[in-house]
Design a protein around this motif. Structure first.
Motif, PDB file in Angstrom:
ATOM      1  N   UNK A   1      -1.035   8.778  10.184  1.00 55.08           N
ATOM      2  CA  UNK A   1      -0.523   8.699   8.806  1.00 55.08           C
ATOM      3  C   UNK A   1      -1.701   8.774   7.851  1.00 55.08           C
ATOM      4  N   UNK A   2      -1.407   9.023   6.567  1.00 53.80           N
ATOM      5  CA  UNK A   2      -2.485   9.006   5.581  1.00 53.80           C
ATOM      6  C   UNK A   2      -3.031   7.583   5.458  1.00 53.80           C
ATOM      7  N   UNK A   3      -4.292   7.517   5.122  1.00 56.62           N
ATOM      8  CA  UNK A   3      -4.969   6.234   4.936  1.00 56.62           C
ATOM      9  C   UNK A   3      -5.157   5.967   3.454  1.00 56.62           C
ATOM     10  N   UNK A   4      -5.370   4.716   3.120  1.00 55.00           N
ATOM     11  CA  UNK A   4      -5.747   4.344   1.759  1.00 55.00           C
ATOM     12  C   UNK A   4      -7.269   4.481   1.659  1.00 55.00           C
TER      13      UNK A   4
ATOM     14  N   UNK B   1       1.604   2.732   3.523  1.00 60.26           N
ATOM     15  CA  UNK B   1       2.792   2.065   4.048  1.00 60.26           C
ATOM     16  C   UNK B   1       2.523   0.657   4.546  1.00 60.26           C
ATOM     17  N   UNK B   2       1.255   0.272   4.676  1.00 61.35           N
ATOM     18  CA  UNK B   2       0.934  -1.096   5.096  1.00 61.35           C
ATOM     19  C   UNK B   2       1.369  -2.094   4.032  1.00 61.35           C
ATOM     20  N   UNK B   3       1.604  -3.300   4.469  1.00 62.10           N
ATOM     21  CA  UNK B   3       1.762  -4.443   3.580  1.00 62.10           C
ATOM     22  C   UNK B   3       0.606  -5.373   3.916  1.00 62.10           C
TER      23      UNK B   3
ATOM     24  N   UNK C   1       0.866  -1.179   0.000  1.00 64.43           N
ATOM     25  CA  UNK C   1       0.000   0.000   0.000  1.00 64.43           C
ATOM     26  C   UNK C   1       0.906   1.233   0.000  1.00 64.43           C
ATOM     27  N   UNK C   2       1.389   1.571  -1.172  1.00 63.22           N
ATOM     28  CA  UNK C   2       2.337   2.672  -1.339  1.00 63.22           C
ATOM     29  C   UNK C   2       1.601   4.005  -1.261  1.00 63.22           C
ATOM     30  N   UNK C   3       2.157   4.938  -0.503  1.00 66.68           N
ATOM     31  CA  UNK C   3       1.519   6.218  -0.207  1.00 66.68           C
ATOM     32  C   UNK C   3       1.126   6.982  -1.475  1.00 66.68           C
ATOM     33  N   UNK C   4       2.025   7.100  -2.440  1.00 59.79           N
ATOM     34  CA  UNK C   4       1.725   7.849  -3.659  1.00 59.79           C
ATOM     35  C   UNK C   4       0.603   7.217  -4.469  1.00 59.79           C
ATOM     36  N   UNK C   5       0.602   5.901  -4.532  1.00 61.37           N
ATOM     37  CA  UNK C   5      -0.454   5.203  -5.273  1.00 61.37           C
ATOM     38  C   UNK C   5      -1.810   5.376  -4.594  1.00 61.37           C
TER      39      UNK C   5
ATOM     40  N   UNK D   1     -11.116   3.609   0.716  1.00 59.84           N
ATOM     41  CA  UNK D   1     -11.789   2.310   0.599  1.00 59.84           C
ATOM     42  C   UNK D   1     -11.710   1.777  -0.827  1.00 59.84           C
ATOM     43  N   UNK D   2     -11.372   0.514  -0.937  1.00 61.95           N
ATOM     44  CA  UNK D   2     -11.266  -0.120  -2.252  1.00 61.95           C
ATOM     45  C   UNK D   2      -9.852  -0.183  -2.776  1.00 61.95           C
ATOM     46  N   UNK D   3      -8.919   0.563  -2.178  1.00 65.70           N
ATOM     47  CA  UNK D   3      -7.518   0.487  -2.607  1.00 65.70           C
ATOM     48  C   UNK D   3      -6.751  -0.340  -1.594  1.00 65.70           C
ATOM     49  N   UNK D   4      -6.228  -1.468  -2.065  1.00 67.21           N
ATOM     50  CA  UNK D   4      -5.516  -2.403  -1.202  1.00 67.21           C
ATOM     51  C   UNK D   4      -4.067  -2.577  -1.624  1.00 67.21           C
ATOM     52  N   UNK D   5      -3.576  -1.688  -2.484  1.00 68.41           N
ATOM     53  CA  UNK D   5      -2.180  -1.745  -2.885  1.00 68.41           C
ATOM     54  C   UNK D   5      -1.971  -2.504  -4.178  1.00 68.41           C
ATOM     55  N   UNK D   6      -0.692  -2.679  -4.477  1.00 66.35           N
ATOM     56  CA  UNK D   6      -0.267  -3.348  -5.705  1.00 66.35           C
ATOM     57  C   UNK D   6       0.461  -4.626  -5.364  1.00 66.35           C
TER      58      UNK D   6
END
Length: 164
Positions: free
Chosen positions: A54-57, A108-110, A22-26, A59-64
């Protein structure tokens, strides 16, 4: 292959775990793309002043996926769709998704995603078409072992329309 054979093969099947970053820029780009301009997703200074820190992702974005070069259809979902196509159900529709958000996903989460074919059924549809329903349950667990999100996705597969 028939629908019953597809069901016997896939019902209850679980995918191997998939690691997602879960990259911050993405996460920020996703928020802008879906027009969700909540400062918790976009403004680091604001987010630091909240209980999250910290910033949150959104809803619906779970990273790459960490091991693949960009977004890809999860392999288990692709395999089910391919098998349904082979069984005579070439038209696949998105039957909807139900999300259960348990804890925030933070930039920043994995996450580790696992998927399971939870249900498969078929019935007659309108116009003489057969319909097959597949429910894929996914879980997303963070690097601390906390379950963050449960997702239930329904795929609807249809046989071809009868020729008039």
């Amino acid at each position: 292959m028939t629908f019953e054979e597809v069901k016997a093969k896939f019902l209850g099947m679980t995918s191997p775990p998939e690691v997602l970053d879960v990259e911050k820029g993405s996460a920020k780009r996703y928020a802008v793309a879906v027009d969700d301009l909540n400062p918790l997703y976009l403004d680091e200074e604001y987010a630091r002043s909240t209980k999250y820190g910290v910033t949150l992702a959104p809803p619906g974005f779970f990273g790459w996926p960490v091991k693949q070069p960009g977004p890809m259809l999860p392999q288990l979902v692709k395999d089910v769709m391919d098998a349904l196509h082979e069984a005579g159900f070439p038209d696949i529709l998105d039957g909807g998704s139900d999300f259960e958000f348990l804890i925030p996903v933070r930039a920043g989460d994995t996450l580790v995603a696992t998927r399971k074919v939870a249900d498969m059924s078929s019935r007659g549809g309108s116009g003489g078409r057969q319909m097959a329903f597949s429910v894929i349950e996914s879980t997303f667990t963070n690097q601390n072992g906390q379950l963050a999100v449960r997702l239930r996705q329904t795929l609807i597969a249809l046989t071809p329309a009868p020729k008039s």
